[in-house]
Design a protein around this motif. Sequence first.
Motif, short mmCIF file in Angstrom:
data_model
loop_
_atom_site.label_atom_id
_atom_site.label_comp_id
_atom_site.label_asym_id
_atom_site.label_seq_id
_atom_site.Cartn_x
_atom_site.Cartn_y
_atom_site.Cartn_z
N GLY A 58 -24.63 46.95 -41.74
CA GLY A 58 -25.00 46.60 -40.64
C GLY A 58 -24.28 45.45 -39.98
O GLY A 58 -24.88 44.32 -38.50
N LEU A 59 -22.48 45.65 -40.01
CA LEU A 59 -21.90 44.74 -39.29
C LEU A 59 -21.31 45.11 -38.12
O LEU A 59 -20.74 44.47 -36.86
N VAL A 60 -21.79 46.56 -38.13
CA VAL A 60 -20.68 47.46 -36.22
C VAL A 60 -22.34 48.12 -36.29
O VAL A 60 -22.59 49.05 -36.81
N GLU A 61 -22.10 49.17 -34.84
CA GLU A 61 -23.01 49.76 -34.90
C GLU A 61 -21.62 50.50 -34.12
O GLU A 61 -20.88 50.99 -32.74
N ALA A 62 -21.92 52.42 -34.72
CA ALA A 62 -20.71 53.09 -33.48
C ALA A 62 -22.02 53.83 -33.19
O ALA A 62 -22.91 55.36 -33.14
N ARG A 63 -21.70 53.93 -32.22
CA ARG A 63 -21.92 54.65 -30.81
C ARG A 63 -21.63 56.12 -30.17
O ARG A 63 -20.76 56.02 -30.65
N HIS A 64 -22.78 57.04 -30.68
CA HIS A 64 -21.87 58.46 -30.76
C HIS A 64 -20.99 58.45 -29.42
O HIS A 64 -21.71 58.56 -28.30
N GLY A 65 -19.56 58.82 -29.55
CA GLY A 65 -18.87 58.62 -27.96
C GLY A 65 -18.86 57.69 -26.67
O GLY A 65 -18.60 58.13 -25.81
N GLY A 66 -19.65 56.91 -27.88
CA GLY A 66 -19.56 55.50 -26.60
C GLY A 66 -18.79 53.93 -27.46
O GLY A 66 -18.72 53.22 -27.10
N GLY A 67 -18.14 54.44 -28.32
CA GLY A 67 -17.10 53.55 -29.74
C GLY A 67 -17.99 53.13 -31.15
O GLY A 67 -18.88 53.31 -30.70
N THR A 68 -17.54 51.74 -30.93
CA THR A 68 -17.94 50.83 -32.07
C THR A 68 -17.93 49.42 -31.58
O THR A 68 -17.18 49.19 -31.59
N TYR A 69 -19.31 49.08 -32.02
CA TYR A 69 -19.65 47.61 -31.70
C TYR A 69 -19.64 46.54 -32.64
O TYR A 69 -20.98 47.36 -33.71
N LEU A 70 -18.82 45.88 -32.39
CA LEU A 70 -19.94 44.55 -33.18
C LEU A 70 -21.86 44.12 -33.13
O LEU A 70 -21.47 44.02 -32.21
N VAL A 71 -22.04 44.65 -34.36
CA VAL A 71 -23.51 43.58 -33.79
C VAL A 71 -24.07 41.83 -34.11
O VAL A 71 -24.20 41.72 -33.31
N ARG A 72 -22.57 41.57 -35.16
CA ARG A 72 -22.70 39.78 -35.30
C ARG A 72 -20.98 39.55 -34.78
O ARG A 72 -20.27 40.15 -34.17
N ASP A 73 -21.07 38.19 -34.98
CA ASP A 73 -20.08 37.63 -34.23
C ASP A 73 -19.13 37.20 -35.54
O ASP A 73 -17.48 37.33 -35.46
N GLY A 81 -21.83 42.64 -29.44
CA GLY A 81 -21.97 42.91 -28.77
C GLY A 81 -20.51 43.55 -28.22
O GLY A 81 -20.20 44.49 -27.19
N ASP A 82 -19.11 43.09 -28.71
CA ASP A 82 -17.99 43.44 -28.51
C ASP A 82 -18.04 44.31 -28.87
O ASP A 82 -18.23 45.09 -29.84
N ARG A 83 -17.23 45.28 -28.53
CA ARG A 83 -16.46 46.69 -28.42
C ARG A 83 -15.62 46.93 -29.17
O ARG A 83 -14.01 45.78 -28.50
N LEU A 84 -14.22 46.84 -30.40
CA LEU A 84 -13.30 47.46 -31.20
C LEU A 84 -12.87 48.58 -30.67
O LEU A 84 -13.42 49.41 -29.68
N PRO A 85 -11.89 48.37 -30.48
CA PRO A 85 -10.34 49.12 -30.29
C PRO A 85 -10.88 50.72 -30.86
O PRO A 85 -11.46 51.14 -31.87
N ALA A 86 -10.99 51.58 -30.10
CA ALA A 86 -10.99 53.13 -30.69
C ALA A 86 -10.13 52.94 -31.69
O ALA A 86 -9.28 52.83 -32.19
N GLU A 87 -10.34 53.94 -32.64
CA GLU A 87 -9.85 54.21 -34.34
C GLU A 87 -8.76 55.19 -33.61
O GLU A 87 -8.27 54.81 -34.72
N ARG A 88 -8.76 55.29 -32.61
CA ARG A 88 -6.89 56.50 -32.58
C ARG A 88 -6.13 55.37 -32.49
O ARG A 88 -5.45 55.20 -33.01
N GLU A 89 -6.13 53.79 -31.43
CA GLU A 89 -5.93 52.42 -31.30
C GLU A 89 -5.77 52.24 -32.88
O GLU A 89 -4.61 51.77 -33.42
N LEU A 90 -6.61 52.20 -33.11
CA LEU A 90 -6.32 51.14 -35.07
C LEU A 90 -4.98 52.15 -35.68
O LEU A 90 -4.46 51.41 -36.32
N ALA A 91 -5.24 52.79 -35.93
CA ALA A 91 -4.39 53.56 -36.79
C ALA A 91 -2.93 53.89 -36.56
O ALA A 91 -2.97 53.95 -37.11
N GLN A 92 -3.27 53.90 -35.39
CA GLN A 92 -1.65 53.65 -34.45
C GLN A 92 -1.30 52.19 -35.53
O GLN A 92 -0.37 52.19 -35.34
N ARG A 93 -1.62 51.16 -34.10
CA ARG A 93 -1.63 49.86 -34.67
C ARG A 93 -1.46 49.41 -36.27
O ARG A 93 -0.74 48.80 -36.56
#
Length: 240
Positions: free
Chosen positions: A64-79, A33-45
């Motif tokens: 099935g480990l993450v859910e990419a929501r259109h315009g809403g970021g990428t969220y963990l499905v599991r821990d 349920g937690d959100r990963l950093p945005a793709e742009r931030e990940l690429a930079q880091r």
Amino acid sequence: MSDALRPMAKQRLYEQVIERLREYVERAGLRGGDRLPAERELAQRLEVSRASVKQAIVVLEVQGLVEARHGGGTYLVRDTLAAEPVDELVRRRRRLPDVLEAREALETKLAELAAERRTAQDLEAIAGALEHMRQEIEDGGHGVEGDRRFHAAVTVAAHSSMLAEFMRAMAEQVTESRTESLRQPGRPNRSLSQHRAIYEAISNGAPSKAAAAMRRHLRTVAKVRLLSWNPDDEETDLAD
């Protein structure tokens, strides 16, 4: 001749990104349920291209480990982001269409026969599998064991020793397709609803309706993210 000295495989850059993301999730204590950093931030880091990050996210989404929501970021499905090796994903993607084709051919007929031949004991077993799956999903699971019991009970209810033998022969591949399907977002509840429709047709002694309901279900099973992923698109992104 031994293949021990076969050429060393180059690791794709996005596979390294996946490993870094796994470490990040673990060290940051992120949970489902937690959100990963945005793709742009990940690429930079990570000092990689956004394309490499996007490829990594797609592979995690396929599993099935993450859910990419259109315009809403990428969220963990599991821990965790304990990802399966990409080469195994590629192998399963290649064999999955044949497995799904065989399942539709066999299990549609099994459902039809079950509607004709089921006994009261058979119906009790199918209903019990439905309840087990419902409880699994209610408890936060994917309903994998209940799904297995349901299809096994329908196979028994068909009272066809030859078709049952065919199903036993492909049990491992069926398990793969089941797991692949049920880890799709929203799929467990949809599968449970389709199972109920199959059960009702079998219970009512309606062979054609049972076959149609099973066919609809198995065509839903075939709609998995893995089959829309083209691993060949990633082949040029290699790390030395």
